[in-house]
Design a protein around this motif. Structure first.
Motif, short mmCIF file in Angstrom:
data_model
loop_
_atom_site.label_atom_id
_atom_site.label_comp_id
_atom_site.label_asym_id
_atom_site.label_seq_id
_atom_site.Cartn_x
_atom_site.Cartn_y
_atom_site.Cartn_z
N MET A 119 0.82 -1.21 0.00
CA MET A 119 0.00 0.00 0.00
C MET A 119 0.86 1.26 0.00
N ASN A 132 -1.40 2.92 6.24
CA ASN A 132 -2.71 2.54 6.74
C ASN A 132 -2.63 2.25 8.24
N GLN A 187 -10.91 0.74 0.46
CA GLN A 187 -10.33 1.61 -0.56
C GLN A 187 -11.40 2.37 -1.32
N LEU A 214 -10.47 5.30 1.19
CA LEU A 214 -9.11 5.71 0.86
C LEU A 214 -9.00 6.34 -0.53
N ASN A 215 -9.82 5.91 -1.49
CA ASN A 215 -9.75 6.52 -2.82
C ASN A 215 -10.08 8.01 -2.77
N SER A 259 -4.65 10.68 4.24
CA SER A 259 -4.95 9.26 4.44
C SER A 259 -4.50 8.83 5.84
N LYS A 274 -8.19 4.04 -9.69
CA LYS A 274 -9.01 3.70 -8.52
C LYS A 274 -9.22 2.19 -8.41
N TYR A 287 -5.93 0.60 -7.28
CA TYR A 287 -5.77 0.83 -5.84
C TYR A 287 -6.65 -0.10 -5.02
N ALA A 288 -7.92 -0.24 -5.46
CA ALA A 288 -8.85 -1.08 -4.69
C ALA A 288 -8.35 -2.52 -4.65
N THR A 340 -5.34 -2.81 -2.18
CA THR A 340 -5.74 -2.87 -0.77
C THR A 340 -6.44 -4.19 -0.47
#
Ligand SMILES: Nc1ncnc2c1ncn2[C@@H]1O[C@H](COP(=O)(O)OP(=O)(O)OP(=O)(O)O)[C@@H](O)[C@H]1O
Ligand SMILES: [Mg+2]
Lengths: 286, 240
Positions: free
Chosen positions: A27, A35, A79, A83-84, A94, A186, A189-190, A193
């Motif tokens: 991450m 995180n 995410q 987080l996005n 974040s 996005k 990223y998802a 995570t």
């Protein structure tokens, strides 16, 4: 002999820390997100697993098989839902968001599971050990170490050789340029995570088997993950693995010197690395 | 119907407005040059089209449908790609990997698809450097990778932002000589170019931007040097 045993114990302990650290390294490497809920998610998954074992009668391996997809789903949701919205060049939003979530999560777990410490029965595997040369090595720690190695190797291979891995490396090099060639940041990223928290399904199962968990334990797990990642070099997968080994060995040797000194020895090595080589031992030059 | 067009496009950065109503038309297969002094807004225009800056939906149209403000990766899927200012390659990855990321997320190809092999045929040096990390390439080679990446997105229109910047004249010639092979299969090009002569020769139509407005547009071969310098520097300057 004494020392060799300490080192072996340390490496085995490092296997668990590596499972904490992998997702954090991923991450941070991709999104520059630290995180703060990382440790709380280990605890959350562990408590969920223990409840499954208690109420549905699942054995430890079924718990593991259940927690990994649950972790992945939680990561994906975390995410997408949160987080996005805060990811970006500035790591502070974040950090603040996950800090708030960490506290909320700890309180929620306290409400659901109370402050009691719990653990997961491994059906005798916790006590089993095998003789390797002059040493007795616990079967469970050995399984943990093997899992950690396979997870690290597997994640490294995914990053190197798959379409997803390439899109993720592209996004971590230059997220806007990645979008310009058709990568959806996005969703990259998802998935990252989801992988990171999915791996915590392993960590949670093993942590609950080898020791006990309680809702307020998360921050300790977070610190170990964080230290391993910093020692190894931020964002590098095998660096995080090696950092976890160094942390585990430091703690084990510290413990041999004086049982009260174990955890502290790990912190001292962490601080020494920060002072001497702040980029971490294995950080590739940028 | 035009392939890509902008309509009174307004864009900027925060409170600063950089474009004050741009009307641009790009037809299928044509090469359009975009010239203008530093800070005129050329990159801002390309970035706005690409969805990298917020604009109203009807300010950008693709096949006559409003697409302004669409996310960049969706623009790629619809057939718009960009060779960005400053190349923006993926450091730490090889030439081949850079190209592969693009082809793995490309739009559905129109006609003969661009392949890694075709990009290597276009820029043979890249075949030799396929396994080299992009940060170890020369500027010209990096620019070739960036163009190759744009082509592998299988665009119907490719937006090129100063692809000659900082390159040796020989390399610039090599890159510009490759462009007809791109348009030959119907891909339209928008070329942002500092070298006005080069822009004029390489394009069918030309737009000149000055301080966020179009000050000149026309067929490249019909435009005189004087028209260009008036449009480029502003009328007051030309009167001096
Ligand atoms: N990221 C940014 N933030 C704020 N202002 C910007 C930014 N990028 C560009 N600008 C401003 O917007 C205006 C247009 O800039 P733009 O980069 O589009 O010009 P350009 O025609 O591409 O110039 P160049 O030939 O130097 O590339 C300029 O006044 C510039 O200072
Ligand atoms: Mg520019």
């Amino acid at each position: 002999m004494h020392w060799i045993e300490g080192i072996v114990q340390g490496i085995l302990l490092g296997g668990l820390y590596a499972q904490y650290a992998l997702g954090m390294a991923l991450m941070f490497g991709v999104m520059k997100i630290v995180n703060v809920t990382h440790g709380d998610l280990v605890i959350l998954l562990a408590l969920i697993g223990i409840s499954f074992a208690d109420f549905a009668g699942l054995g430890p391996w079924s718990v593991l098989a259940t927690l990994v997809p649950i972790g992945a789903a939680i990561g994906w949701l975390l995410q997408r839902a949160m987080l996005n919205r805060v990811v970006g060049n500035d790591p502070l939003p974040s950090l603040i968001a996950t800090f708030g979530l960490s506290i909320a999560l700890q309180n929620a777990m306290l409400v659901v599971w109370s402050a009691d410490t719990r653990s997961l029965s491994g059906g005798g595997i916790q006590q089993a050990s095998i003789e390797i040369g002059p040493l007795f090595v616990g079967v469970l720690p050995l399984i943990v170490l093997i899992c950690a190695t396979l997870l690290t190797g597997g994640l490294d291979a995914v990053l190197r050789f798959t379409r997803y891995g390439r899109s993720l490396r592209a996004a971590s090099a230059d997220v806007e340029a990645a979008a310009m060639v058709g990568v959806n940041p996005k969703s990259v990223y998802a998935t990252a995570t989801a992988i990171a928290v999915g791996i915590l399904g392993f960590a949670a199962t093993f942590q609950a088997m080898r020791s006990t968990v309680a809702p307020a334990d998360g921050p300790f797990q977070l610190i170990y993950a964080f230290e391993a990642v910093i020692i190894g070099g931020l964002g590098s997968i095998w660096g995080a693995f090696t950092g976890a080994m160094i942390l585990g060995v430091s703690q084990a040797i510290g413990f041999r010197i004086n049982p009260g000194f174990g955890i502290l020895a790990g912190h001292i090595v962490f601080l020494a690395v920060l002072a001497i080589r702040p980029q971490g031992i294995f950080q590739r030059k940028s | 119907m035009s392939l890509l067009s902008t309509h009174g496009l307004i864009a900027g950065y925060g409170d600063m407005r950089a474009l004050h109503g741009i009307d641009l038309v790009v037809n299928p297969g044509e090469t359009v040059a975009l010239i203008g002094a530093n800070g005129a807004g050329k990159s801002t225009l390309l970035r706005s089209i690409m969805g990298l800056l917020p604009v109203a939906a009807d300010m950008v149209q693709l096949d006559g449908a409003p697409v302004g403000g669409t996310q960049p990766h969706r623009m790629v899927q619809s057939g718009v790609a960009i060779v960005p200012e400053g190349r923006r390659l993926f450091a730490g990855m090889t030439v081949e990997e850079n190209l592969r990321v693009a082809s793995e997320h490309a739009a559905a190809p129109q006609g003969q698809p661009w392949t890694q092999e075709r990009v290597y045929d276009l820029f043979p040096i890249l075949r030799e450097k396929a396994r080299t990390n992009v940060e170890n390439l020369s500027g010209g080679q990096q620019q070739m990778v960036s163009i190759g990446r744009g082509l592998l997105a299988q665009p119907r229109v490719l937006l090129c932002d100063e692809i000659s910047l900082g390159l040796a004249p020989r390399v610039v010639r090599e890159i510009y000589e490759a462009l007809p092979q791109v348009t030959a299969q119907g891909t339209a090009l928008v070329l942002v170019e500092q070298d006005v002569g080069l822009a004029q020769r390489a394009s069918q139509r030309l737009y000149c931007l000055l301080e966020g407005r179009v000050t000149l547009e026309g067929r490249s071969e019909d435009i005189s040097r004087d028209d260009i310098s008036a449009a480029y520097f502003g009328a007051s300057h030309a009167l001096d």
